[in-house]
Design a protein around this motif. Sequence first.
Motif, PDB file in Angstrom:
ATOM      1  N   TYR A 168       0.848  -1.188   0.000  1.00 55.17           N
ATOM      2  CA  TYR A 168       0.000   0.000   0.000  1.00 55.17           C
ATOM      3  C   TYR A 168       0.884   1.238   0.000  1.00 55.17           C
ATOM      4  O   TYR A 168       1.802   1.352   0.829  1.00 55.17           O
ATOM      5  N   THR A 169       0.628   2.157  -0.911  1.00 62.18           N
ATOM      6  CA  THR A 169       1.345   3.429  -0.960  1.00 62.18           C
ATOM      7  C   THR A 169       0.371   4.553  -0.690  1.00 62.18           C
ATOM      8  O   THR A 169      -0.621   4.703  -1.406  1.00 62.18           O
TER       9      THR A 169
ATOM     10  N   THR B 247      -0.237   8.436  -0.727  1.00 63.79           N
ATOM     11  CA  THR B 247       0.264   9.707  -1.251  1.00 63.79           C
ATOM     12  C   THR B 247      -0.462  10.903  -0.651  1.00 63.79           C
ATOM     13  O   THR B 247      -0.125  12.043  -0.955  1.00 63.79           O
TER      14      THR B 247
ATOM     15  N   THR C 220       4.000   2.159   2.343  1.00 64.46           N
ATOM     16  CA  THR C 220       4.962   3.190   2.001  1.00 64.46           C
ATOM     17  C   THR C 220       4.227   4.528   1.995  1.00 64.46           C
ATOM     18  O   THR C 220       3.199   4.680   1.340  1.00 64.46           O
TER      19      THR C 220
ATOM     20  N   THR D  10       4.399   8.423   1.036  1.00 64.90           N
ATOM     21  CA  THR D  10       5.147   9.376   0.216  1.00 64.90           C
ATOM     22  C   THR D  10       4.581  10.785   0.294  1.00 64.90           C
ATOM     23  O   THR D  10       5.192  11.717  -0.231  1.00 64.90           O
TER      24      THR D  10
END
Length: 259
Positions: A37-38, A40, A53, A55
């Motif tokens: 899973y990112t 943002t 992660t 970002t």
Amino acid sequence: MMKGTRTKVLAALALAGALGLTGSPAMAAGSGAATAYTCTGGDVPSGTYSRITVTGMCSVGAGAVIDVAGNIDVMAGAMLDAQSAPATIMVGHNVTAGAGSLVGLGCQPPSYTGNSAHECAVEPEGHSTISVQGNVTATDALAFLLNGATVKGNVTFTGGGSGIPWSIKNNTIGGNLTVSGQTSEWLGVLFNRIAGNTTLTDITIQDEHPGAPGVYVVRNTIGKNLTCMGLTPGVSGGFVPGSVNVVGRNAIGQCASLV
């Protein structure tokens, strides 16, 4: 933590969180029960993930339950606010924070931890449950606030700092705690249970309050050695008479008098 510094933390996280709401949504990759899973921007939802992660400017909502088999990695310049609302976060491996990042993990009410509480901004009587099976590591972060977590490995904070206070309170750490090279407005190591060594070196506190004593090292229970060197303008054991740190072996350097 003094009221003024706590307000600064909340203001910084609130601003970053508001900015995060304008970012792209979080993204999952892969299939099955546990996916990478990112994030943002915005909230990380409840779920089971292989790793997370971060970002962008991300947060964790009240009551969220997040189970991560691998790491949570907060990348350079990103933010993870899991200290404003009570949540349950379980990490199978490590939590890392990159340069210029801002990370807050955990909050508890005064009724739960007494006068050392790091109160949740959302649901002030709530409390977090944070567990990390590996290590917690930050390198050149703006700030890291670790409150009421259980960390099986080491906690290592190297470099960084800013006008945002660093808080290391009410944690249970199975390995060592090492903090070095910060220049910050406030840093407190308070009410922790640390099985290994605690080493605090080359930390400069730039508190705006006249006569501020420097790094707070208050009522920790440390299994091995407590070492403090190069702390400017100094160290403080707090303001409660007779309140000391319990050290299994030796207290060395500037913290020798705090046992």
